[in-house]
Design an enzyme around this catalytic site. Sequence first.
Site, PDB file in Angstrom:
ATOM      1  N   HIS A 123      -7.352   3.509   3.815  1.00 26.52           N
ATOM      2  CA  HIS A 123      -7.396   3.972   5.083  1.00 26.52           C
ATOM      3  C   HIS A 123      -8.814   4.146   5.771  1.00 26.52           C
ATOM      4  O   HIS A 123      -8.654   4.275   7.114  1.00 26.52           O
ATOM      5  CB  HIS A 123      -6.646   5.501   4.920  1.00 26.52           C
ATOM      6  CG  HIS A 123      -5.434   5.384   4.509  1.00 26.52           C
ATOM      7  ND1 HIS A 123      -4.904   4.634   3.581  1.00 26.52           N
ATOM      8  CD2 HIS A 123      -4.374   6.099   5.104  1.00 26.52           C
ATOM      9  CE1 HIS A 123      -3.412   4.949   3.429  1.00 26.52           C
ATOM     10  NE2 HIS A 123      -3.113   5.805   4.314  1.00 26.52           N
ATOM     11  N   ASP A 155       0.742  -1.132   0.031  1.00 24.54           N
ATOM     12  CA  ASP A 155       0.041  -0.082  -0.171  1.00 24.54           C
ATOM     13  C   ASP A 155       0.757   1.254  -0.095  1.00 24.54           C
ATOM     14  O   ASP A 155       2.212   1.091   0.063  1.00 24.54           O
ATOM     15  CB  ASP A 155      -0.954   0.024   1.229  1.00 24.54           C
ATOM     16  CG  ASP A 155      -1.853   1.050   1.363  1.00 24.54           C
ATOM     17  OD1 ASP A 155      -2.432   1.541   0.161  1.00 24.54           O
ATOM     18  OD2 ASP A 155      -1.907   1.936   2.400  1.00 24.54           O
ATOM     19  N   SER A 156       0.241   2.308  -0.354  1.00 22.04           N
ATOM     20  CA  SER A 156       1.190   3.715  -0.169  1.00 22.04           C
ATOM     21  C   SER A 156       1.459   3.938   1.205  1.00 22.04           C
ATOM     22  O   SER A 156       2.491   4.653   1.565  1.00 22.04           O
ATOM     23  CB  SER A 156       0.126   4.657  -0.769  1.00 22.04           C
ATOM     24  OG  SER A 156      -0.935   4.790  -0.118  1.00 22.04           O
ATOM     25  N   CYS A 176      -3.960  -1.019  -2.088  1.00 25.68           N
ATOM     26  CA  CYS A 176      -3.997   0.069  -2.234  1.00 25.68           C
ATOM     27  C   CYS A 176      -5.268   0.582  -3.637  1.00 25.68           C
ATOM     28  O   CYS A 176      -5.143   0.069  -4.664  1.00 25.68           O
ATOM     29  CB  CYS A 176      -2.783   0.852  -2.817  1.00 25.68           C
ATOM     30  SG  CYS A 176      -3.023   2.743  -3.062  1.00 25.68           S
ATOM     31  N   CYS A 205     -10.894   3.268  -0.063  1.00 26.64           N
ATOM     32  CA  CYS A 205      -9.502   3.618   0.007  1.00 26.64           C
ATOM     33  C   CYS A 205      -9.082   2.904   1.325  1.00 26.64           C
ATOM     34  O   CYS A 205     -10.001   2.537   2.331  1.00 26.64           O
ATOM     35  CB  CYS A 205      -9.564   5.033   0.440  1.00 26.64           C
ATOM     36  SG  CYS A 205      -7.980   5.811   0.972  1.00 26.64           S
ATOM     37  N   GLU A 243      -3.213   8.611   8.992  1.00 28.17           N
ATOM     38  CA  GLU A 243      -1.891   8.558   8.956  1.00 28.17           C
ATOM     39  C   GLU A 243      -1.495   9.367  10.372  1.00 28.17           C
ATOM     40  O   GLU A 243      -0.300   8.823  11.037  1.00 28.17           O
ATOM     41  CB  GLU A 243      -0.967   9.306   7.968  1.00 28.17           C
ATOM     42  CG  GLU A 243      -1.433   8.618   6.427  1.00 28.17           C
ATOM     43  CD  GLU A 243      -0.618   7.502   6.102  1.00 28.17           C
ATOM     44  OE1 GLU A 243       0.600   7.386   6.742  1.00 28.17           O
ATOM     45  OE2 GLU A 243      -0.893   6.437   5.370  1.00 28.17           O
TER      46      GLU A 243
END
Length: 267
Positions: free
Chosen positions: A188, A12-13, A75, A186, A154
């Site tokens: 996240h 993932d990013s 991702c 997404c 994050e």
Amino acid sequence: MSTSENPIGIFDSGIGGLTVLKEVSRMLPHERIVYLGDTARVPYGIRSPETVTRYSFECTGFLMRQNIKLLVVACNTVSAISLRQIQESVSIPVIGVIEPGARAAVSSTKSGKIGIIGTEATIRSSAYVRAIKALDKDIEVFGLPCPLFVPLVEEGWTDGVIARLVAEKYLKDIADKGADTLVLGCTHYPLLKNVIQDVLSAVCLIDSAVETAKVVREMLAGTGMPVNAGSHRAGKFYVTDSPEKFVAVGERFLERPIEDIEKIELS
Ligand code: DGL
């Protein structure tokens, strides 16, 4: 050559792909997982398709060198932009997160109206719209980018008043449009699930992480490569920036220590 003892690779990013890792390790506790978070270059969701593709090939190349038997592109942005190219470039199975989420959303909706939230790049790509329309062309799909959700996660601010205000501001339109199902498009966003569900109490949330893990389980069974016995495998983590924040937020989310972590360079 891939054998059942080889690990599953997930990238993932950043930290968001841990939502997928958590589900895969819950459903397949004996599998060893190698996770790569490109934390030095997150977010991908604001970048051009060319840049996202280049980054995703670097992540894929790194994980291939770890002798993985199956790759999960956790991702959504990469899955929306370069999944097909990645699949064509390697000889192992590659699973993205868009199709599984789209399928679950189509099964869930009664109103025939589905909301998709994701990064700007994912929404701009219309990948979810295409995947949903391929399953049922009459379903109405509303895409909405929610870029501030990524830095909130994050930062570890997944509940509390700031997360709630941001969610209220973004999501008001989804309910107004009559969508009864919302895809958390997404990696996240599942970490903000409680806040999102509070704001949209009557809407069914589709967590792509859970749906993707089910596909991983099915695919491994189909290829005859699952590890069926043995102890729980701790796995290995790689990041491209210093690990401290990843470890702090990741341990809170995974509810277990992240011990074997290494910073690497991708190029
Ligand atoms: N992992 C990305 C995704 O699922 C979100 C974060 C980013 O923009 O890189 O789309």
